[in-house]
Write a protein that holds these residues in place. Structure first.
Motif, PDB file in Angstrom:
ATOM      1  N   GLY A 137     -24.576  -9.212 -31.263  1.00 44.64           N
ATOM      2  CA  GLY A 137     -24.284 -10.390 -30.838  1.00 44.64           C
ATOM      3  C   GLY A 137     -24.795 -11.737 -31.488  1.00 44.64           C
ATOM      4  N   ARG A 138     -24.964 -12.713 -31.104  1.00 39.02           N
ATOM      5  CA  ARG A 138     -25.710 -13.850 -31.845  1.00 39.02           C
ATOM      6  C   ARG A 138     -27.060 -13.331 -32.134  1.00 39.02           C
ATOM      7  NH1 ARG A 138     -28.904 -18.134 -31.271  1.00 39.02           N
ATOM      8  NH2 ARG A 138     -28.398 -19.797 -32.674  1.00 39.02           N
ATOM      9  N   ILE A 139     -27.458 -13.929 -33.329  1.00 38.70           N
ATOM     10  CA  ILE A 139     -28.917 -13.388 -33.719  1.00 38.70           C
ATOM     11  C   ILE A 139     -29.462 -14.428 -34.771  1.00 38.70           C
ATOM     12  CG2 ILE A 139     -30.525 -11.556 -35.119  1.00 38.70           C
ATOM     13  CD1 ILE A 139     -28.224  -9.539 -34.442  1.00 38.70           C
ATOM     14  N   GLU A 140     -30.561 -15.094 -34.353  1.00 36.04           N
ATOM     15  CA  GLU A 140     -31.395 -15.912 -35.019  1.00 36.04           C
ATOM     16  C   GLU A 140     -32.536 -15.019 -35.869  1.00 36.04           C
ATOM     17  OE1 GLU A 140     -33.527 -18.659 -32.522  1.00 36.04           O
ATOM     18  OE2 GLU A 140     -31.464 -19.191 -31.355  1.00 36.04           O
ATOM     19  N   ILE A 141     -32.650 -15.319 -36.916  1.00 38.97           N
ATOM     20  CA  ILE A 141     -33.535 -14.399 -38.157  1.00 38.97           C
ATOM     21  C   ILE A 141     -34.294 -15.233 -38.976  1.00 38.97           C
ATOM     22  CG2 ILE A 141     -31.537 -14.133 -39.960  1.00 38.97           C
ATOM     23  CD1 ILE A 141     -32.474 -11.282 -39.767  1.00 38.97           C
ATOM     24  N   ASP A 142     -35.432 -14.918 -39.060  1.00 33.28           N
ATOM     25  CA  ASP A 142     -36.162 -15.768 -39.856  1.00 33.28           C
ATOM     26  C   ASP A 142     -37.167 -14.830 -40.919  1.00 33.28           C
ATOM     27  OD1 ASP A 142     -37.322 -17.859 -41.471  1.00 33.28           O
ATOM     28  OD2 ASP A 142     -38.308 -18.760 -39.648  1.00 33.28           O
ATOM     29  N   ASP A 143     -37.696 -15.295 -42.030  1.00 37.90           N
ATOM     30  CA  ASP A 143     -38.797 -14.666 -42.591  1.00 37.90           C
ATOM     31  C   ASP A 143     -40.135 -15.156 -42.069  1.00 37.90           C
ATOM     32  OD1 ASP A 143     -38.038 -17.201 -43.883  1.00 37.90           O
ATOM     33  OD2 ASP A 143     -39.764 -16.625 -45.326  1.00 37.90           O
ATOM     34  N   THR A 170     -29.780 -13.608 -28.801  1.00 36.12           N
ATOM     35  CA  THR A 170     -29.451 -14.656 -27.714  1.00 36.12           C
ATOM     36  C   THR A 170     -28.154 -14.084 -26.796  1.00 36.12           C
ATOM     37  OG1 THR A 170     -28.376 -16.279 -28.995  1.00 36.12           O
ATOM     38  CG2 THR A 170     -30.770 -16.414 -28.728  1.00 36.12           C
ATOM     39  N   ASP A 171     -28.039 -14.511 -25.611  1.00 40.82           N
ATOM     40  CA  ASP A 171     -26.830 -14.354 -24.949  1.00 40.82           C
ATOM     41  C   ASP A 171     -25.980 -15.621 -24.813  1.00 40.82           C
ATOM     42  OD1 ASP A 171     -27.924 -16.426 -23.311  1.00 40.82           O
ATOM     43  OD2 ASP A 171     -28.325 -15.168 -21.490  1.00 40.82           O
ATOM     44  N   GLU A 172     -24.857 -16.152 -24.430  1.00 39.10           N
ATOM     45  CA  GLU A 172     -23.696 -17.096 -24.440  1.00 39.10           C
ATOM     46  C   GLU A 172     -24.510 -18.487 -24.379  1.00 39.10           C
ATOM     47  OE1 GLU A 172     -20.109 -16.134 -22.558  1.00 39.10           O
ATOM     48  OE2 GLU A 172     -19.544 -14.648 -23.910  1.00 39.10           O
ATOM     49  N   ALA A 173     -25.351 -18.340 -23.338  1.00 34.85           N
ATOM     50  CA  ALA A 173     -26.161 -19.417 -22.690  1.00 34.85           C
ATOM     51  C   ALA A 173     -27.090 -19.787 -23.668  1.00 34.85           C
ATOM     52  CB  ALA A 173     -26.710 -19.361 -21.308  1.00 34.85           C
ATOM     53  N   GLY A 174     -27.532 -19.077 -24.726  1.00 30.71           N
ATOM     54  CA  GLY A 174     -28.694 -19.298 -25.760  1.00 30.71           C
ATOM     55  C   GLY A 174     -30.073 -18.894 -25.477  1.00 30.71           C
ATOM     56  N   HIS A 175     -30.149 -17.979 -24.046  1.00 30.98           N
ATOM     57  CA  HIS A 175     -31.361 -17.344 -23.722  1.00 30.98           C
ATOM     58  C   HIS A 175     -31.742 -16.190 -24.287  1.00 30.98           C
ATOM     59  CE1 HIS A 175     -29.948 -19.396 -19.659  1.00 30.98           C
ATOM     60  NE2 HIS A 175     -30.764 -20.153 -20.507  1.00 30.98           N
ATOM     61  N   PRO A 176     -32.988 -16.110 -24.691  1.00 33.12           N
ATOM     62  CA  PRO A 176     -33.348 -14.747 -25.601  1.00 33.12           C
ATOM     63  C   PRO A 176     -33.279 -13.342 -24.864  1.00 33.12           C
ATOM     64  CG  PRO A 176     -35.201 -15.913 -24.692  1.00 33.12           C
ATOM     65  CD  PRO A 176     -34.121 -16.879 -24.443  1.00 33.12           C
ATOM     66  N   GLN A 177     -32.737 -12.535 -25.513  1.00 36.61           N
ATOM     67  CA  GLN A 177     -32.446 -11.165 -24.790  1.00 36.61           C
ATOM     68  C   GLN A 177     -33.638  -9.986 -25.322  1.00 36.61           C
ATOM     69  OE1 GLN A 177     -30.206 -11.007 -21.994  1.00 36.61           O
ATOM     70  NE2 GLN A 177     -30.451 -13.038 -22.340  1.00 36.61           N
ATOM     71  N   ARG A 178     -33.438  -9.994 -26.509  1.00 36.29           N
ATOM     72  CA  ARG A 178     -34.206  -8.997 -27.423  1.00 36.29           C
ATOM     73  C   ARG A 178     -34.790  -9.515 -28.631  1.00 36.29           C
ATOM     74  NH1 ARG A 178     -30.579  -4.880 -28.318  1.00 36.29           N
ATOM     75  NH2 ARG A 178     -32.162  -3.464 -28.561  1.00 36.29           N
ATOM     76  N   ILE A 200     -29.266  -3.958 -37.454  1.00 31.47           N
ATOM     77  CA  ILE A 200     -28.239  -5.071 -36.769  1.00 31.47           C
ATOM     78  C   ILE A 200     -26.814  -4.196 -36.729  1.00 31.47           C
ATOM     79  CG2 ILE A 200     -27.050  -7.516 -37.100  1.00 31.47           C
ATOM     80  CD1 ILE A 200     -30.043  -7.452 -36.784  1.00 31.47           C
ATOM     81  N   VAL A 201     -26.361  -4.555 -35.627  1.00 31.92           N
ATOM     82  CA  VAL A 201     -24.911  -3.848 -35.117  1.00 31.92           C
ATOM     83  C   VAL A 201     -23.823  -4.689 -36.105  1.00 31.92           C
ATOM     84  CG1 VAL A 201     -23.240  -3.648 -33.554  1.00 31.92           C
ATOM     85  CG2 VAL A 201     -25.666  -3.261 -32.803  1.00 31.92           C
ATOM     86  N   PRO A 202     -22.880  -3.736 -36.643  1.00 29.99           N
ATOM     87  CA  PRO A 202     -22.003  -4.587 -37.581  1.00 29.99           C
ATOM     88  C   PRO A 202     -21.222  -5.573 -36.601  1.00 29.99           C
ATOM     89  CG  PRO A 202     -21.996  -2.178 -38.156  1.00 29.99           C
ATOM     90  CD  PRO A 202     -23.065  -2.385 -36.887  1.00 29.99           C
ATOM     91  N   GLY A 203     -20.665  -6.696 -37.430  1.00 32.48           N
ATOM     92  CA  GLY A 203     -19.920  -7.706 -36.898  1.00 32.48           C
ATOM     93  C   GLY A 203     -20.916  -8.771 -36.100  1.00 32.48           C
ATOM     94  N   SER A 204     -22.390  -8.602 -35.899  1.00 31.41           N
ATOM     95  CA  SER A 204     -23.170  -9.513 -35.197  1.00 31.41           C
ATOM     96  C   SER A 204     -22.966 -10.821 -35.876  1.00 31.41           C
ATOM     97  CB  SER A 204     -24.509  -9.022 -35.157  1.00 31.41           C
ATOM     98  OG  SER A 204     -24.417  -7.719 -34.453  1.00 31.41           O
TER      99      SER A 204
END
Length: 313
Positions: A137-143, A170-178, A200-204
């Motif tokens: 899905g949507r993934i925020e990533i950082d070093d 995060t989900d569609e509402a922007g809440h953290p999931q995992r 990371i799942v392809p297509g994320s």
């Protein structure tokens, strides 16, 4: 203002824990259920019929192989009662910020060395379980880096700093999931590609800052949004990275507040501890039985291996 139902859930109370796992017989019965949910299975030939001997061993009716309840699991070869192990699991899974080996030794009534070995074996269960999970899905990533201030080179590349990737789904509402907190050998294109394929799942849809190594996601055909953040305090307040920055702050506060300092080759286990609890925070009562299922399937981890550096994962 309404209370957060996840934050204010009841969890597993200490009286409830003791009622379920307060005796050695209860712990043995629970471990049996989680190791062999459909009944005894011979670890040697796979036969499903056997008997329990007077010495507490189980013998296969087909090949006559004998095994104990703990053999071949993370509890293998232990001289501690299972009640001590179960209490340690309870303390590790129900506390948001974790528990140090020193505090664990006081609460279990064992030596520091015993508590350290026990704790790291349980963290190994979390680490191995996490490796099979991927974000999508949507993934925020950082070093990010672990390690305190020391003389010499500072910032990226400092010898006392241990690099890891922090990612939040995060989900569609922007809440953290995992979350994912995975140590890497460094922030290079090749290493980020290796991480992406494994985690990371392809297509994320990946959102990252402008660090060059994160271009690896675009080369692997991930929808990738790069945001040039600059440096300083303002870079941590960009809404697109709200949750990954929050998670990183919580991780570093937990480590400095609970452990004060950690060795680099043990860092993957400490990161796995935070990741494991965060991803299972939705049902605190189920965390202990779920952990037992994984622990019963985790191979033995001798002390000599605990002391070695973990592979990057």
């Amino acid at each position: 203002m309404a209370r957060n139902p996840i934050q204010f859930q009841a969890g597993l109370s200490l009286p409830a824990f003791l009622e379920q796992y307060g005796t050695e017989a209860q712990c043995r019965a629970a471990l049996y259920r989680h190791r062999w949910p459909k009944g005894f299975v011979c670890p040697d030939c796979g036969n499903t019929t056997g008997c329990r001997l007077s010495r507490g061993l189980y013998q296969c009716h087909h090949c006559h192989h004998q095994t104990s309840l703990t053999a071949g699991t993370i509890f293998h070869g232990t001289h501690l009662p299972l009640t001590t192990w179960f209490l340690a699991i309870y303390l590790l899974t129900q506390r948001k910020s974790g528990i140090s080996a020193l505090q664990l030794s006081r609460e279990l009534g064992v030596t520091y060395n015993t508590a350290w070995k026990l704790k790291h074996k349980l963290l190994q269960v979390m680490l191995e379980r996490n490796q099979s999970e991927r974000l999508g899905g949507r993934i925020e990533i950082d070093d990010a880096y672990l390690g305190g201030e020391r003389p010499g080179k500072r910032g990226r590349g400092a010898e006392h700093k241990f690099p890891f990737v922090a990612a939040v789904q995060t989900d569609e509402a922007g809440h953290p999931q995992r979350v994912q907190l995975r140590r890497v050998s460094g922030f290079t294109l090749a290493e980020v590609r290796r991480y992406a394929r494994a985690a990371i799942v392809p297509g994320s849809r990946v959102v990252s800052d402008g660090l060059v190594c994160f271009r690896a996601f675009a080369s692997l055909d991930y929808p990738h949004e790069r945001i040039i953040t600059g440096s300083g305090r303002a870079s941590t307040q960009i809404p697109a990275f709200n949750w990954v920055n929050t998670v990183l702050g919580n991780v570093k506060n937990a480590i400095t507040g609970t452990y004060h300092a950690i060795r680099g080759h043990h860092a993957p286990r400490y990161l796995a501890e935070f990741e494991y609890r965060f991803n299972r925070r939705y049902d605190l009562k189920a965390m202990l039985p779920r952990f037992l299922t994984v622990a019963a399937r985790t191979p033995p981890m001798p002390y000599r291996l605990l002391k070695l550096a973990e592979p990057y994962a």
